[in-house]
Design a protein around this motif. Sequence first.
Motif, PDB file in Angstrom:
ATOM      1  N   GLU A  35       0.844  -1.197   0.000  1.00 52.49           N
ATOM      2  CA  GLU A  35       0.000   0.000   0.000  1.00 52.49           C
ATOM      3  C   GLU A  35       0.882   1.250   0.000  1.00 52.49           C
ATOM      4  OE1 GLU A  35      -2.272   3.128   0.187  1.00 52.49           O
ATOM      5  OE2 GLU A  35      -3.098   1.162  -0.309  1.00 52.49           O
ATOM      6  N   GLN A  38      -1.394   4.503   3.813  1.00 54.10           N
ATOM      7  CA  GLN A  38      -1.834   3.680   4.933  1.00 54.10           C
ATOM      8  C   GLN A  38      -3.029   2.831   4.499  1.00 54.10           C
ATOM      9  OE1 GLN A  38      -0.172   3.524   7.938  1.00 54.10           O
ATOM     10  NE2 GLN A  38       1.304   4.791   6.819  1.00 54.10           N
ATOM     11  N   GLN A  41      -7.077   4.104   3.581  1.00 58.64           N
ATOM     12  CA  GLN A  41      -7.204   5.540   3.824  1.00 58.64           C
ATOM     13  C   GLN A  41      -7.587   6.349   2.589  1.00 58.64           C
ATOM     14  OE1 GLN A  41      -7.082   6.948   7.040  1.00 58.64           O
ATOM     15  NE2 GLN A  41      -7.252   4.743   7.354  1.00 58.64           N
ATOM     16  N   THR A 164      -8.546  -5.463   8.162  1.00 57.18           N
ATOM     17  CA  THR A 164      -7.105  -5.377   8.416  1.00 57.18           C
ATOM     18  C   THR A 164      -6.692  -6.367   9.503  1.00 57.18           C
ATOM     19  OG1 THR A 164      -7.152  -3.038   7.798  1.00 57.18           O
ATOM     20  CG2 THR A 164      -5.229  -3.806   9.023  1.00 57.18           C
ATOM     21  N   THR A 176       3.018  -0.992   4.355  1.00 59.28           N
ATOM     22  CA  THR A 176       2.557   0.371   4.072  1.00 59.28           C
ATOM     23  C   THR A 176       3.726   1.257   3.648  1.00 59.28           C
ATOM     24  OG1 THR A 176       2.787   0.952   6.419  1.00 59.28           O
ATOM     25  CG2 THR A 176       0.634   0.164   5.682  1.00 59.28           C
TER      26      THR A 176
END
Length: 372
Positions: A35, A38, A41, A164, A176
């Motif tokens: 990703e 984050q 998001q 998650t 991330t």
Amino acid sequence: MANQSSDVLIIGGGVIGLSLAHQLALEKCSVTLLERGQIGQEASTAGAGILSPQAEMDQMSPLTDLCVASRDLYSNFVQEFISRSGIDIEFSKSGLLYVALSEEEQAELEKRYQWQIRTGLAVQRLTGQEARRIERDLSPEVRTALFFPEEAYVDNVKLLEAMTIACGLLKVRLVTGCQAISVKSQGQRVTGVDTNLGMWPTERAIIAAGSWSNMIDVPLPHKVPIKPARGQLIAVNCPALLLKHVTYSANGYVVPRRDGRVFLGSTVEWVGYDKNVTLEGLHRIISGALAVFPRMKSFAFSSCWAGLRPYCEDGAPVLGPTEIEGLFFATGHFRNGLLLAPITAKLMTDLIVIGKPPKVLESFSPARFKPN
């Protein structure tokens, strides 16, 4: 130190990427998810959580079929993540009200009613008075309405949090701050993904990066045409539980939440990667909401925000394999990413594990963008 190889590497940590990661991990695949920012998001948590194929689609089509099938999977989909994470995800199959305030809007609702009745979808035609019995604070200007009893909504923020956790419990590697730059291949086979954190070896890569999918260099002779569509939303505080149903009109929607907030949305704007909230956008949303619920003019403002939805030039998502062995797309879901997450995860996992594309994916194949 070299990055560890995995059976499947997913680019994108939104609802589509997490759904895929979870389903593949259940099939005993080792999964790495990259990703750029984050987890969850971007668009996945920027929407209002509406699950509404009948309100969103204008005619029966392969996409409508896909959306309805995915909505029917949602109750079990949410329950799976509640069980694994322990998070109480707000999911409500309370139906959706779609109102008309003008003769033209009434005619459009009648068209929607007729094609949905012909195809066997659950829909009820209501007079304005009958609609106000369902939502007593509706404007007296509401002339008629449709009620879709199967439509639903989910708290998308809690859902992403639960997903998650569930992925972590299944040993999915979540990375991330990892920007995918290019998919590497040797001959006609994927060998890995190059990122700002180095090379990640894999034989199967899924691009599920939403509005950023088109920014990843792939070994194809053509681009998959994805672009961002900005959507602005507003949250207000409702003084009491006055609203019971998600309510649509031609100019927006209103979504009540259990915590006392009401979400108002939304715009569709072609402004590139600009996520600013604008006065013009807020004015449009507020005007649309007050036309349907005039009493909301006294509700206290809570917050506003914007997200970028991934739009494909022909309006349909991009799902399936490419001519490069091991390269797959699962992107371009536009306003229906949350809704289509269960069916996308199921079909794409079947494709990767079994190795044969399900027939339903033919309409959404990346191959439709190959040059003639």
